[in-house]
Design a protein around this motif. Sequence first.
Motif, PDB file in Angstrom:
ATOM      1  N   ALA A  39     -10.945  -1.641   5.305  1.00 36.82           N
ATOM      2  CA  ALA A  39     -11.754  -1.943   6.484  1.00 36.82           C
ATOM      3  C   ALA A  39     -11.784  -3.440   6.772  1.00 36.82           C
ATOM      4  N   ASN A  40     -11.389  -4.245   5.817  1.00 37.91           N
ATOM      5  CA  ASN A  40     -11.455  -5.698   5.949  1.00 37.91           C
ATOM      6  C   ASN A  40     -10.146  -6.254   6.517  1.00 37.91           C
ATOM      7  N   PRO A  41     -10.154  -6.745   7.764  1.00 41.23           N
ATOM      8  CA  PRO A  41      -8.922  -7.298   8.352  1.00 41.23           C
ATOM      9  C   PRO A  41      -8.352  -8.475   7.564  1.00 41.23           C
ATOM     10  N   PHE A  42      -9.203  -9.246   6.923  1.00 48.13           N
ATOM     11  CA  PHE A  42      -8.717 -10.391   6.142  1.00 48.13           C
ATOM     12  C   PHE A  42      -7.967  -9.917   4.886  1.00 48.13           C
ATOM     13  N   TYR A  43      -8.423  -8.823   4.303  1.00 46.72           N
ATOM     14  CA  TYR A  43      -7.726  -8.240   3.157  1.00 46.72           C
ATOM     15  C   TYR A  43      -6.367  -7.683   3.592  1.00 46.72           C
ATOM     16  N   LEU A  44      -6.338  -6.981   4.719  1.00 48.85           N
ATOM     17  CA  LEU A  44      -5.075  -6.454   5.234  1.00 48.85           C
ATOM     18  C   LEU A  44      -4.094  -7.584   5.521  1.00 48.85           C
ATOM     19  N   HIS A  45      -4.608  -8.659   6.095  1.00 45.81           N
ATOM     20  CA  HIS A  45      -3.786  -9.837   6.401  1.00 45.81           C
ATOM     21  C   HIS A  45      -3.200 -10.414   5.115  1.00 45.81           C
ATOM     22  N   SER A  46      -4.024 -10.494   4.087  1.00 47.19           N
ATOM     23  CA  SER A  46      -3.561 -11.016   2.802  1.00 47.19           C
ATOM     24  C   SER A  46      -2.469 -10.124   2.213  1.00 47.19           C
ATOM     25  N   TYR A  61       2.146   5.121  -1.131  1.00 51.69           N
ATOM     26  CA  TYR A  61       0.770   5.215  -1.616  1.00 51.69           C
ATOM     27  C   TYR A  61      -0.206   5.334  -0.438  1.00 51.69           C
ATOM     28  N   LEU A  62       0.043   4.568   0.618  1.00 53.90           N
ATOM     29  CA  LEU A  62      -0.802   4.659   1.809  1.00 53.90           C
ATOM     30  C   LEU A  62      -0.717   6.053   2.434  1.00 53.90           C
ATOM     31  N   GLU A  63       0.469   6.635   2.420  1.00 56.48           N
ATOM     32  CA  GLU A  63       0.623   8.010   2.929  1.00 56.48           C
ATOM     33  C   GLU A  63      -0.180   8.986   2.067  1.00 56.48           C
ATOM     34  N   TYR A  64      -0.098   8.805   0.772  1.00 61.13           N
ATOM     35  CA  TYR A  64      -0.839   9.662  -0.159  1.00 61.13           C
ATOM     36  C   TYR A  64      -2.347   9.580   0.097  1.00 61.13           C
ATOM     37  N   LEU A  65      -2.844   8.385   0.388  1.00 66.48           N
ATOM     38  CA  LEU A  65      -4.282   8.177   0.572  1.00 66.48           C
ATOM     39  C   LEU A  65      -4.839   8.834   1.834  1.00 66.48           C
ATOM     40  N   ARG A  66      -4.002   9.388   2.661  1.00 65.14           N
ATOM     41  CA  ARG A  66      -4.485  10.017   3.898  1.00 65.14           C
ATOM     42  C   ARG A  66      -5.373  11.228   3.632  1.00 65.14           C
ATOM     43  N   TYR A  67      -5.403  11.700   2.410  1.00 66.89           N
ATOM     44  CA  TYR A  67      -6.307  12.813   2.114  1.00 66.89           C
ATOM     45  C   TYR A  67      -7.764  12.402   2.325  1.00 66.89           C
ATOM     46  N   TRP A  68      -8.041  11.102   2.338  1.00 64.21           N
ATOM     47  CA  TRP A  68      -9.402  10.609   2.580  1.00 64.21           C
ATOM     48  C   TRP A  68      -9.859  10.903   4.010  1.00 64.21           C
ATOM     49  N   GLU A  69      -8.944  11.246   4.893  1.00 63.42           N
ATOM     50  CA  GLU A  69      -9.308  11.578   6.269  1.00 63.42           C
ATOM     51  C   GLU A  69      -9.943  12.962   6.384  1.00 63.42           C
ATOM     52  N   ASP A  70      -9.768  13.797   5.369  1.00 65.32           N
ATOM     53  CA  ASP A  70     -10.394  15.121   5.356  1.00 65.32           C
ATOM     54  C   ASP A  70     -11.900  14.980   5.195  1.00 65.32           C
ATOM     55  N   LYS A  71     -12.646  15.849   5.889  1.00 67.78           N
ATOM     56  CA  LYS A  71     -14.115  15.789   5.843  1.00 67.78           C
ATOM     57  C   LYS A  71     -14.655  15.789   4.417  1.00 67.78           C
ATOM     58  N   GLU A  72     -14.009  16.579   3.573  1.00 62.44           N
ATOM     59  CA  GLU A  72     -14.456  16.712   2.187  1.00 62.44           C
ATOM     60  C   GLU A  72     -14.526  15.356   1.479  1.00 62.44           C
ATOM     61  N   HIS A  84      -9.676   4.275  10.000  1.00 67.27           N
ATOM     62  CA  HIS A  84      -8.899   3.878  11.186  1.00 67.27           C
ATOM     63  C   HIS A  84      -7.751   2.964  10.775  1.00 67.27           C
ATOM     64  N   HIS A  85      -8.033   2.004   9.920  1.00 65.99           N
ATOM     65  CA  HIS A  85      -6.986   1.083   9.476  1.00 65.99           C
ATOM     66  C   HIS A  85      -5.954   1.802   8.613  1.00 65.99           C
ATOM     67  N   LEU A  86      -6.398   2.781   7.810  1.00 70.40           N
ATOM     68  CA  LEU A  86      -5.450   3.567   7.023  1.00 70.40           C
ATOM     69  C   LEU A  86      -4.469   4.277   7.952  1.00 70.40           C
ATOM     70  N   GLU A  87      -4.982   4.807   9.049  1.00 73.45           N
ATOM     71  CA  GLU A  87      -4.107   5.464  10.037  1.00 73.45           C
ATOM     72  C   GLU A  87      -3.137   4.444  10.643  1.00 73.45           C
ATOM     73  N   LEU A  88      -3.639   3.280  11.023  1.00 80.58           N
ATOM     74  CA  LEU A  88      -2.778   2.253  11.623  1.00 80.58           C
ATOM     75  C   LEU A  88      -1.720   1.756  10.639  1.00 80.58           C
ATOM     76  N   LEU A  89      -2.056   1.715   9.369  1.00 77.44           N
ATOM     77  CA  LEU A  89      -1.109   1.235   8.351  1.00 77.44           C
ATOM     78  C   LEU A  89       0.071   2.177   8.157  1.00 77.44           C
ATOM     79  N   GLN A  90       0.001   3.364   8.715  1.00 76.06           N
ATOM     80  CA  GLN A  90       1.125   4.303   8.627  1.00 76.06           C
ATOM     81  C   GLN A  90       2.272   3.870   9.542  1.00 76.06           C
TER      82      GLN A  90
END
Length: 155
Positions: A39-46, A61-72, A84-90
Amino acid sequence: MESTSTTGSPPILPVPDSDPRSQNRTRFELELEFVQSLANPFYLHSLAQQGILDQPHFIRYLEYLRYWEDKEYARFIHYPHALHHLELLQHHKFRAEMKKDEWRDTLNQKQFDHWRTWRDPAYIHGTNMNTNNPTDEPTVEGEQSQEQDMKTGSS
């Protein structure tokens, strides 16, 4: 618990808990913390400037982490922009643009603007919008009444 040897060698670290449930909890916590850091743009920039966002194993790994988008799982996220940033990072283009200072600043400003207005009913429902404002940003009611007073000549 750490134990030390009588020979002066470094302390022996405890063996990780072999309980699968404990291991799953640790993994869950680590991945949750990492996803929320997105969620931190400065971290993404780094990450982008270090070239980490270009590494194939990190992209997987970012693709794998998409399971966090599930409601559960998403219910544990405290910073929704992380998802949102995880989605954009794809997307390759987003990862490439994150190297630029201007892109980081723009993303940071958009995030701030969202936080500033996301619970403002006037902004959500489009009421109290100043039609003379080319950016279509809501105006404070006090500003609106001052503008009307100026137009009508009353004080």
